[in-house]
Design an enzyme around this catalytic site. Structure first.
Site, PDB file in Angstrom:
ATOM      1  N   GLY A 143      67.917  13.754  72.376  1.00 11.69           N
ATOM      2  CA  GLY A 143      68.752  13.001  71.682  1.00 11.69           C
ATOM      3  C   GLY A 143      68.077  11.452  71.170  1.00 11.69           C
ATOM      4  N   CYS A 144      68.665  10.399  71.523  1.00 16.46           N
ATOM      5  CA  CYS A 144      68.006   9.130  71.145  1.00 16.46           C
ATOM      6  C   CYS A 144      66.945   8.711  72.148  1.00 16.46           C
ATOM      7  CB  CYS A 144      69.228   8.276  71.347  1.00 16.46           C
ATOM      8  SG  CYS A 144      70.440   8.507  69.901  1.00 16.46           S
ATOM      9  N   ALA A 145      66.939   9.349  73.143  1.00 18.01           N
ATOM     10  CA  ALA A 145      65.753   9.047  74.006  1.00 18.01           C
ATOM     11  C   ALA A 145      64.640   9.833  73.820  1.00 18.01           C
ATOM     12  CB  ALA A 145      65.927   9.259  75.599  1.00 18.01           C
ATOM     13  N   GLY A 146      64.708  10.628  72.814  1.00 16.82           N
ATOM     14  CA  GLY A 146      63.489  11.626  72.692  1.00 16.82           C
ATOM     15  C   GLY A 146      62.150  10.862  72.123  1.00 16.82           C
ATOM     16  N   LEU A 347      67.825   5.111  75.420  1.00 17.57           N
ATOM     17  CA  LEU A 347      68.658   5.737  76.195  1.00 17.57           C
ATOM     18  C   LEU A 347      69.183   6.979  75.557  1.00 17.57           C
ATOM     19  CD1 LEU A 347      70.903   2.529  76.845  1.00 17.57           C
ATOM     20  CD2 LEU A 347      69.514   3.716  78.412  1.00 17.57           C
TER      21      LEU A 347
END
Length: 363
Positions: A143-146, A347
């Site tokens: 997700g957004c941490a990728g 995050l």
């Protein structure tokens, strides 16, 4: 050590401003009256002006099967990833000479918005003259941490192989996960935040001959760290249904910045013997306006150190993993003094936090 040598982007074809999206969502979900007064202000409060999508506005008003959505994902993921890679390896803002595809030793492909086996990186290999012995590292579900995690894995690999080169690609087509029949709050809020974004980063090892191709002084990664909060799988992610990927997006995320993320960054700075005041720039994934404001509150700093996170959020929205690379691109275009420090932060599902320490101005 890993040098960040270049950044490239693949910009989706359709730009839709926030007002247009707001009215489109109002029509699709037939939102009016009390519901409109309660929900529609989310679009204004998000401080997003434009987002880019791989489909036009009419696509969102029709029902599509999971297969139809995923077929579009595979098609557009290849098209725009190729654009981002080409831009990265020939970007005159960062490079004095083009980097040949044959120089790449590892491809890291990050995505969470569609499915493909074999992974998309194999198709990219066939479309460009990569060597057939290039290493592959597809990463899904971050997700957004990728984007930050992809940079961290590149750092790890280049620390072990300092003469090598890594091409990181983050491709997120969030629009193709849109659920026309899902009136849950998470989906409705997601329509106010998420856009499509594709970006690529070239990282070179300390002894790679291609480190000399950088036009100006280059930043390098010094250290990475990760934290995963136990029993927090329901904070963000996907609910996989017969209709596709339905977004899970908890309202508790800003409060977790003030607790979980706060403890993580304090520990990270302490471990590296660095004060908050020593950080020149925060290359932070802008998950949303409330998340950025919470980070500023934790660090007791002004928005100036997050200015490019706000700019990317305004111009593109939240593009999941690719967003932090858009922010990185903005910072790399500035003339930052030698030896200044930066923190890359993102995050993501898990609930997880990824931090990287970066130093600017390496000759």
């Amino acid at each position: 050590m890993a040098y960040i040598s270049s950044v490239g982007k693949g910009i989706p074809k359709y730009n839709i401003n926030q007002h247009e999206v707001r009215e489109l969502v109002r029509d699709i979900f037939s939102i009016d009256g009390r519901e409109a007064r309660r929900f529609l202000p989310v679009f204004d409060h998000a401080k997003i002006e434009n987002r880019q999508f791989v489909t036009d506005a009419n696509w969102f008003g029709k029902r599509h099967t999971f297969k139809e959505k995923n077929d579009l994902y595979r098609q557009h993921a290849v098209t725009y990833s190729l654009q981002a890679m080409d831009d990265c390896l020939s970007n005159e803002a960062f490079l004095t000479k083009d980097i040949p595809y044959e120089a790449i030793d590892l491809i890291i492909f990050v995505s969470s918005t569609g499915l493909s086996t074999p992974s998309i990186d194999t198709t990219l290999m066939n479309k460009r003259p990569f060597r057939d012995d290039v290493f592959r590292m597809p990463l899904w579900g971050l997700g957004c941490a990728g984007g930050a995690i992809g940079l961290a894995r590149a750092f790890d690999w280049l620390s072990a192989h300092p003469d090598k080169n890594v091409l990181l690609v983050c491709c997120e087509l969030c629009s193709l996960t849109f659920q026309i029949d899902d009136r849950q709050k998470s989906n409705l809020i997601g329509t106010a935040l998420f856009g499509d974004g594709i970006s690529s980063v070239l990282l070179t090892g300390e002894t790679s001959p291609y480190t000399s191709y950088h036009r100006n002084k280059k930043p390098f990664l010094r250290q990475t760290n990760t934290r995963t909060m136990k029993n927090s799988e329901d904070v963000m992610g996907w609910d996989v249904t017969n209709n596709g990927l339905e977004v899970v997006f908890s309202k508790s995320i800003p409060s977790l910045v003030k607790s979980f993320w706060s403890m993580h960054i304090d520990a990270f700075l302490t471990e590296n013997n660095i004060s908050q005041d020593a950080i020149y720039s925060f290359v932070a994934h802008p998950g949303g306006l409330k998340v950025l404001k919470a980070m500023e509150e934790v660090l007791d700093v002004t928005g100036e150190k997050f200015r490019h996170s706000y700019q990317v959020l305004r111009d593109h929205g939240n593009m999941s993993s690719a967003t932090v690379l858009y922010v990185l691109d903005k910072w790399m275009r500035e003339s930052i003094p030698d030896q200044e420090l930066g923190i890359i932060s993102a995050l993501g599902p898990g609930f997880s936090s990824e931090l990287l320490l970066m130093e600017w101005g390496k000759s």
